[in-house]
Design a protein around this motif. Structure first.
Motif, PDB file in Angstrom:
ATOM      1  N   TYR A  65       1.034  -1.515  -0.004  1.00  0.00           N
ATOM      2  CA  TYR A  65       0.061  -0.076  -0.064  1.00  0.00           C
ATOM      3  C   TYR A  65       0.698   1.226  -0.010  1.00  0.00           C
ATOM      4  CZ  TYR A  65      -4.295   3.204   0.834  1.00  0.00           C
ATOM      5  OH  TYR A  65      -4.893   4.151   0.812  1.00  0.00           O
ATOM      6  N   ASP A  66       0.560   2.095  -1.488  1.00  0.00           N
ATOM      7  CA  ASP A  66       1.382   3.241  -1.159  1.00  0.00           C
ATOM      8  C   ASP A  66       3.627   2.413  -1.669  1.00  0.00           C
ATOM      9  OD1 ASP A  66      -0.809   4.973  -1.168  1.00  0.00           O
ATOM     10  OD2 ASP A  66      -0.479   5.576   0.891  1.00  0.00           O
ATOM     11  N   THR A 110      -1.177  -0.056   9.469  1.00  0.00           N
ATOM     12  CA  THR A 110      -1.326   1.152   7.960  1.00  0.00           C
ATOM     13  C   THR A 110      -2.987   1.186   7.583  1.00  0.00           C
ATOM     14  OG1 THR A 110       0.255  -0.594   7.184  1.00  0.00           O
ATOM     15  CG2 THR A 110      -1.059   0.526   6.081  1.00  0.00           C
ATOM     16  N   ARG A 115      -4.467   2.462  -4.788  1.00  0.00           N
ATOM     17  CA  ARG A 115      -2.857   2.838  -4.136  1.00  0.00           C
ATOM     18  C   ARG A 115      -2.806   1.459  -3.822  1.00  0.00           C
ATOM     19  NH1 ARG A 115      -4.372   7.249   0.277  1.00  0.00           N
ATOM     20  NH2 ARG A 115      -2.013   7.718   1.226  1.00  0.00           N
ATOM     21  N   CYS A 116      -3.228   0.764  -3.742  1.00  0.00           N
ATOM     22  CA  CYS A 116      -3.194  -1.304  -2.752  1.00  0.00           C
ATOM     23  C   CYS A 116      -2.452  -1.715  -3.957  1.00  0.00           C
ATOM     24  CB  CYS A 116      -4.095  -2.251  -2.960  1.00  0.00           C
ATOM     25  SG  CYS A 116      -5.416  -1.502  -1.345  1.00  0.00           S
ATOM     26  N   ILE A 170      -5.805   1.707   5.001  1.00  0.00           N
ATOM     27  CA  ILE A 170      -5.803   0.876   4.230  1.00  0.00           C
ATOM     28  C   ILE A 170      -7.343   2.026   3.637  1.00  0.00           C
ATOM     29  CG2 ILE A 170      -7.186  -0.864   1.788  1.00  0.00           C
ATOM     30  CD1 ILE A 170      -4.342  -2.484   3.243  1.00  0.00           C
TER      31      ILE A 170
END
Length: 890
Positions: free
Chosen positions: A295-296, A348, A355-356, A350
């Motif tokens: 993620y990111d 994190t 962004r995944c 989400i």
């Protein structure tokens, strides 16, 4: 022929024209077009099961239907006439036991699983019988003729000389007759049942006729046959194949349910029922620590519950589903819900799908697939053995003391719902089914099975009026899932037979029904006029009745739920239908109708909007009640089965050549099948592997022509006079020098690969036996032989000469050329069929709508091996249909 088929040549015979009329039995078989796509995962894979076909389908309309996306106004939900998903016999009949709709079948004294010889009538088996009198009896016993003492002698088994030639492994006869005289039995009943039909345990004999398999003498069964020869039985005459030794040593029984139809329509479906429940998939195994979604750009530490859901999507990122906005939206919504209960362990947050990054998971899954492909044959066999051992207890049940095969005994694992067509819930999470969700149905007083995973059953019931073994409700659409017996079971067979007998019964009433609805097309009562017009469409166009859909279901319609936007008027008397039918398959058809029907549709559309109901005074429940007034149990669905089967029968009768090759007769058969598929709008998406498959077929066809060329050149080498023979002097027109070179190079590569695989396999066997492996020199020697062989072929290019590996007389070579000519003609036909049938699902009608007795009788009458039309699965599903004689008609 499609442009994809580039192997046709001037020297090949043209294919015969399409047989059969275009308007069978008054039903509207139009030049209209149907087009639609089925979700690739749900569509039937028919590349291997589609029979040969003749007619080339019309060019499809654009794949994207121009259908309004507006939802229907909320309306009451009426009962549907479609019972495809309804459990068998879920509603007990009122009153006393009613008489079965099934009629006595001729030849019902033969075995449940019938040898190909018995099915094929006077075909190849009969020719074999002329050579050897000890072969199987070819004629179906007539029940009215009492067999003489001589006739009742058990038939001798077929020797190798008299065996029927098999086309492939799938063409192997289901069973081979064998028999001994039974004490206290007036008529000989000989059968060989499969492993699936053995009783689980000794039980009281049910009040049905059984055929007992021959017992093989202990001494004979224990003696070892000589190497390379089949062992002979003590009685004498037939060799016993090694692969069948075990089965012939065991006593097996076959339940011939169609000979005991008195209780077929009663409310009690079974007396005793014992099974081991359902097989739950194994628990989720977490991925390796180095495999994480991102993620990111940063790895996320997910707990197993969330990681499993992320993995569902990760495995699909290269599919068309991952490109669908609705699919992605539904997945991410459910994924966020799971994350709320099982958040990332590293904290994190989400929040955005974009962004995944699931690529690391995808790469891991692909690597695992490659590892499985790389396993040796022995390793794959070992894994299969372990899997079969785990699933073994769930594959069969004991029904009234008989061992019956269970159909879908596996509980579907969790995953992402894919749906069919434009389903609004595609991408939603299908949660894991646990024992606490499952209700099982079992006999009273028998041991309750334990689930193969931790947990207890939701409920245990003892309902003898239903035929399902287990049920649960899936979470996405709230549909009830059931576990039934397999297609070849007695209960399913009874249901199939009664369905087709009900359709046959409609023949007695259809003329009156048509006369009545034709008269009602002009009635002043609007409700009756709409109903008559709907019946016209159901009868003439084989439309499904249709029913109301909820807001969360795909926008599919049937006849009664058509909206004004779905039917367009085109003067003077044409209607254009354009809507999504069952499974979101587009139905597009331009058809000429009677003038009164055209006037009625124009009247029904007056003062209505596009999204208003066309038949606003007709629903499926009242329509089916009206139909039932003509015939007990008649529904709109029975019309669909009737019209499919009667059309099929008529097309076969009118289009099958009396004299012709098997290929010519198969053309007629598959033309008839295609007519039914078009009538019923049975479509499928073009298989993803279609082009690859066609490429392999083109290469195989080129190989056949190459072999033919080499045989011609061998004749020229032996005797130059053959160059003057018109039959051999012309080259294959589409096999040029470049094609020859390419074919030889590809063949050489394949031969080397084959030699390497054989070398590896032989060494694996030696290692398993504790022996030393072969040295690499053995493989090198074989490769050198292959290289030398193809160097010789290279020198022969352009010389029109060829020396064969071993000398053969010219007569034998000429025979070989004739055989290759037949193969080329048949193979070209197969290619045309594959190309023409890429969007038509011929198997759907064959499995569900065409009475299998039509095919069985047709095969016997025209000497066509039924294995060319019915797979092993269908032969097992319809054993009762195999006993009709060649004169049977729908």
């Amino acid at each position: 022929m499609s442009a994809d088929i580039s192997m046709s040549s001037d020297d090949d015979q043209p294919l015969a024209p399409r047989p059969g009329p275009s308007k069978p039995n008054g039903r509207l078989v139009t030049n209209g077009k149907t087009n639609g796509k089925v979700d690739s995962d749900s569509a039937m894979s028919e590349d291997d099961d589609i029979p040969l076909s003749q007619s080339t389908r019309t060019k499809s309309e654009p794949a994207t239907p121009q259908i309004s996306s507006r939802k229907r106004k909320q309306a009451p939900v009426y009962s549907s006439s479609s019972d495809e998903d309804t459990p068998l016999a879920s509603t007990p009949l009122k009153g006393a036991k009613s008489k079965s709709a099934a009629v006595p079948l001729p030849g019902a004294l033969q075995a449940t699983t019938v040898p190909a010889a018995a099915v094929n009538g006077n075909g190849r088996a009969k020719k074999a019988a002329k050579k050897e009198e000890s072969d199987y009896e070819q004629e179906t016993p007539q029940p009215k003729k009492r067999a003489t003492k001589t006739q009742r002698q058990p038939p001798k088994k077929r020797t190798k000389k008299g065996e029927v030639e098999l086309e492939s492994e799938d063409d192997e006869p289901i069973a081979v007759k064998s028999g001994v005289k039974k004490r206290n039995v007036k008529k000989e009943e000989v059968a060989e049942s499969s492993e699936d039909e053995k009783p689980l345990k000794k039980a009281k004999k049910p009040p049905a006729k059984r055929a007992k398999k021959e017992e093989v003498d202990d001494e004979s069964s224990n003696s070892k046959p000589k190497k390379g020869k089949a062992k002979k039985e003590e009685n004498g005459d037939a060799p016993v194949k090694k692969g069948r030794k075990k089965k012939e040593e065991e006593e097996e029984e076959v339940f011939r349910w169609w000979e005991n139809q008195d209780d077929a329509d009663g409310s009690i479906k079974w007396n005793t029922l014992e099974h081991n429940g359902v097989y739950f998939p194994p628990a989720y195994e977490p991925l390796p620590k180095n495999v994480k979604m991102k993620y990111d750009g940063k790895s996320v530490d997910l707990p197993p519950e969330s990681e499993e859901v992320a993995g569902f999507y990760g495995a699909m990122i290269e599919t068309e589903h991952a490109k669908d906005a609705v699919f992605n939206k539904n997945f991410f919504t459910d994924f966020l819900d799971v994350l709320k209960q099982h958040p990332p362990r590293d904290g994190t947050k989400i929040k955005e799908f974009a962004r995944c990054d699931f690529r690391p998971m995808f790469d891991h899954f692909e690597a695992e697939k490659e590892k499985k492909k790389a396993l040796t044959t022995a390793q794959k066999k070992e894994l299969k053995t372990e899997r079969d051992k785990l699933e073994g207890p769930f594959t069969h049940c004991s029904l009234d003391g008989r061992k019956e095969k269970v159909g879908n005994f596996r509980v579907e694992p969790p995953g992402l719902f894919r749906g069919r067509g434009e389903h609004p819930k595609k991408g939603a999470l299908k949660i894991r089914v646990r024992p606490e969700d499952v209700t099982i149905n079992i006999g009273e007083g028998v041991p309750i099975p334990k689930p193969n995973v931790p947990g207890k059953w939701k409920k245990v019931i003892h309902d003898q009026t239903v035929t399902w073994l287990a049920t649960w409700t899936e979470n996405v659409n709230g549909n009830h899932k059931y576990v039934f017996l397999a297609a070849g079971s007695s209960i399913k067979g009874q249901s199939d037979m009664m369905k087709f007998e009900k359709a046959r019964e409609l023949k007695k009433h259809v003329d009156v029904i048509r006369k009545d609805y034709t008269a009602d097309l002009k009635t002043k009562v609007m409700k009756d006029r709409q109903r008559a017009t709907a019946m016209y469409f159901i009868d003439r166009l084989a439309l499904r009745a249709g029913n109301e859909k909820g807001e969360d279901e795909a926008d599919t319609v049937g006849c009664c739920s058509l909206r004004c936007e779905h039917v367009t008027l085109e003067p003077p008397n044409y209607l254009i239908f354009d809507f999504l039918g069952k499974d979101s398959i587009r139905y597009y058809n331009k058809v000429a109708v009677e003038d009164q029907v055209f006037k009625n549709i124009k009247l029904f559309k007056e003062n209505k909007n596009d999204d208003d109901d066309l038949f606003d005074r007709v629903d499926t429940a009242p329509l089916n009640r009206h139909l039932a007034s003509y015939m007990k149990g008649l529904t709109a669905k029975v019309f669909r089965t009737y019209n499919a089967s009667i059309t099929f029968q008529e097309q076969l009768d009118q289009g099958t050549p009396e004299k012709g090759s098997v290929v010519d007769k198969l053309k007629a058969y598959n033309h008839a099948n295609r007519m039914v598929a078009i009538l019923c709008n049975h479509q499928r998406a073009v298989p993803k592997t279609h082009e690859q498959s066609m490429g392999k077929m083109r290469e195989k066809l080129r190989g056949l022509k190459y072999d033919r060329m080499k045989l011609r050149h061998a004749l020229f080498t032996i005797d130059a006079k053959f160059k003057k023979n018109k039959k051999y002097n012309e080259d294959e027109s589409d096999l040029d020098d470049e094609g020859i070179v390419e074919h030889e190079e590809l063949t050489k590569v394949k031969e080397i690969e084959k030699a390497e695989k054989k070398f590896q396999k032989d060494n694996e066997k030696l290692a398993a036996d504790g022996k030393s492996p072969q040295p690499e020199s053995v493989l090198k020697e074989r490769k050198d032989e292959i290289e030398a062989e193809f160097k010789k072929l290279k020198k022969e290019r352009g010389t029109k000469k060829h020396e064969m590996k071993r000398e053969r007389p010219t007569e034998k070579i000429e025979e070989a050329i004739e055989k290759i000519d037949d193969k080329i003609r048949t193979f070209k036909f197969q290619m045309e069929d594959r190309e023409a049938g890429k969007e038509v699902a011929l198997g759907t009608s064959k499995i569900n709508y065409l009475d299998p007795r039509i095919t069985a009788a047709w095969c016997k009458k025209h000497d066509v091996p039924i294995e060319k039309l019915f797979s092993k699965t269908l032969l097992t599903k319809f054993p009762w249909a195999m006993e009709v004689d060649e004169h049977w008609k729908f």
